[in-house]
Motif scaffolding. Structure first.
Motif, short mmCIF file in Angstrom:
data_model
loop_
_atom_site.label_atom_id
_atom_site.label_comp_id
_atom_site.label_asym_id
_atom_site.label_seq_id
_atom_site.Cartn_x
_atom_site.Cartn_y
_atom_site.Cartn_z
N UNK A 271 33.97 -28.33 2.36
CA UNK A 271 33.96 -27.62 3.64
C UNK A 271 32.62 -27.80 4.35
N UNK A 272 32.58 -27.28 5.54
CA UNK A 272 31.39 -27.30 6.40
C UNK A 272 30.83 -25.88 6.46
N UNK A 273 29.53 -25.75 6.21
CA UNK A 273 28.87 -24.45 6.25
C UNK A 273 28.25 -24.26 7.64
N UNK A 274 28.91 -23.48 8.45
CA UNK A 274 28.39 -23.22 9.80
C UNK A 274 27.65 -21.91 9.92
N UNK A 275 27.47 -21.20 8.80
CA UNK A 275 26.87 -19.87 8.84
C UNK A 275 25.40 -19.84 8.42
N UNK A 276 25.05 -20.62 7.42
CA UNK A 276 23.70 -20.55 6.85
C UNK A 276 22.64 -21.09 7.82
N UNK A 277 21.43 -20.60 7.66
CA UNK A 277 20.31 -21.02 8.49
C UNK A 277 19.56 -22.15 7.80
N UNK A 278 19.67 -23.35 8.33
CA UNK A 278 18.97 -24.49 7.75
C UNK A 278 17.48 -24.39 8.02
N UNK A 279 16.68 -25.05 7.21
CA UNK A 279 15.24 -25.11 7.44
C UNK A 279 14.97 -25.89 8.72
N UNK A 280 13.85 -25.55 9.38
CA UNK A 280 13.47 -26.25 10.60
C UNK A 280 13.22 -27.73 10.30
N UNK A 281 13.46 -28.56 11.30
CA UNK A 281 13.24 -30.00 11.14
C UNK A 281 11.77 -30.27 10.87
N UNK A 282 11.49 -31.16 9.95
CA UNK A 282 10.11 -31.45 9.55
C UNK A 282 9.49 -32.48 10.48
N UNK A 283 8.20 -32.30 10.80
CA UNK A 283 7.48 -33.30 11.59
C UNK A 283 6.77 -34.27 10.66
N UNK A 284 6.39 -35.41 11.20
CA UNK A 284 5.77 -36.47 10.39
C UNK A 284 4.46 -36.02 9.75
N UNK A 285 3.69 -35.21 10.47
CA UNK A 285 2.40 -34.75 9.93
C UNK A 285 2.60 -33.90 8.68
#
Length: 334
Positions: A271-285
């Motif tokens: 299934x697809x989890x549309x409820x959980x809060x994913x971590x913020x996208x990481x920057x290269x630094x």
């Protein structure tokens, strides 16, 4: 002559398959990062997790250790069919991690009489040489684990992951660690925090299969398969910074036992989890800074009682051992 040929063949086979496992490769900066998918370690999203943390590179696995919980926050491994094709006898050697400051270090005495097992995060059975096996018994790779959780549920999940790699002939990147939820957490010994749950996140890049096991750290033997985002919300860790949010919301039917793994049956989508809060996208630094922690040189001094040599020297030693065996049997035939 037939005896000589047979002996030589045996010696070569013995040398390449058996002798090699007792001569571990020297850890290097590159080898350390290879335990991560695309060489990118998980990122600690919460500042509180970064306090008194240690990036530790071991033989065949890495650990982000917390001096606050006195446990790993995660242990990382790159499992391949080739790696798992070599098996060695288990030899327990639990030991304290001397690269960690004394005040942050988990002690052997912390676990004695606690009622909890010293639970491996990177499993001993994943290690195919004596140096890696010795490292796996570092307390920096351990959490206090409920006996039935460790010996029953977790053992079966570890076996299932190995079965997926070996039966499907696919690489897997695996992250294993503790979950700490709630404001009042139990401790043992001199302050080793007992996890409320344990997790194992699995990504098979060639198949695009992803998901995680989540098991309460008690004797209930409960376990469920969840999304990576589900874990990231609980942990405050970006487990796979290289993957998109869409990928991390996918959940597949990961097997709960090795018997559930069939060579001719692909793991199906759940299934697809549309409820959980994913971590913020990481920057290269942030990614580069985390990589630097594992390649700084300070994390590389793995204190092992086993000699560390490079690949060229290792192959030369194997050749010498094989030649010596052949010469020995030649003398017997004269």
């Amino acid at each position: 002559m037939l005896a000589l040929i047979a002996t030589g063949s045996f010696a070569i086979a013995f040398g390449s398959e058996k002798i090699a496992k007792f001569i571990p490769l020297q850890s290097s900066n590159g080898a350390c990062l290879k335990q991560f998918y695309r060489d990118v370690p998980p990122l600690l999203a919460k500042d509180s997790l970064k306090k008194d943390s240690y990036a530790l590179c071991f033989n065949d696995f890495n650990v982000m250790y917390s001096g606050i919980s006195k446990t790993p926050l995660w242990s990382a491994e790159h499992l391949t069919p080739e790696r798992l094709s070599i098996k060695i006898k288990r030899e327990d050697n639990f030991h304290e991690e001397t690269r960690v400051q004394q005040s942050h270090r988990a002690l052997l005495s912390d676990y004695r009489g606690s009622g909890y097992d010293r639970g491996h995060m990177a499993p001993n059975a994943d290690m195919n040489n004596t140096a890696a096996q010795y490292d796996s018994f570092s307390l920096a790779n351990m959490v206090p684990q409920a006996p039935k959780n460790n010996q029953e549920v977790w053992r079966k999940l570890e076996e299932a992951v190995r079965a997926v790699v070996t039966k499907h002939h696919k690489d897997a990147y695996v992250l294993t660690g503790p979950v700490f939820e709630g404001k009042r957490l139990k401790t043992i010994g001199s302050g080793v925090i007992v996890p409320t749950a344990v997790y194992k996140a699995v990504y098979l890049p060639k198949q695009g299969i992803i998901g995680a096991y989540y098991a309460p750290n008690n004797n209930s033997q409960q376990v469920k398969v969840v999304s990576i985002c589900y874990l990231e919300e609980k942990l405050g860790i970006n487990l796979f910074p290289q993957l998109t949010e869409q990928q991390k919301r996918n959940v597949y039917h990961l097997p709960l036992t090795a018997q559930n793994v069939k060579a001719n049956r692909e793991i199906s989508y759940a299934h697809w989890d549309g409820q959980s809060q994913c971590a913020d996208e990481a920057d290269n630094a942030s990614i580069q800074a985390q990589q630097k922690q594992f390649t700084s040189g300070q994390t590389q001094a793995v204190e092992s009682k086993f000699p560390q040599i490079d690949e060229e020297t290792k192959q030369a030693l194997i050749k010498q051992l094989v030649d010596a065996l052949v010469q020995y049997f030649l003398q017997l035939l004269r």
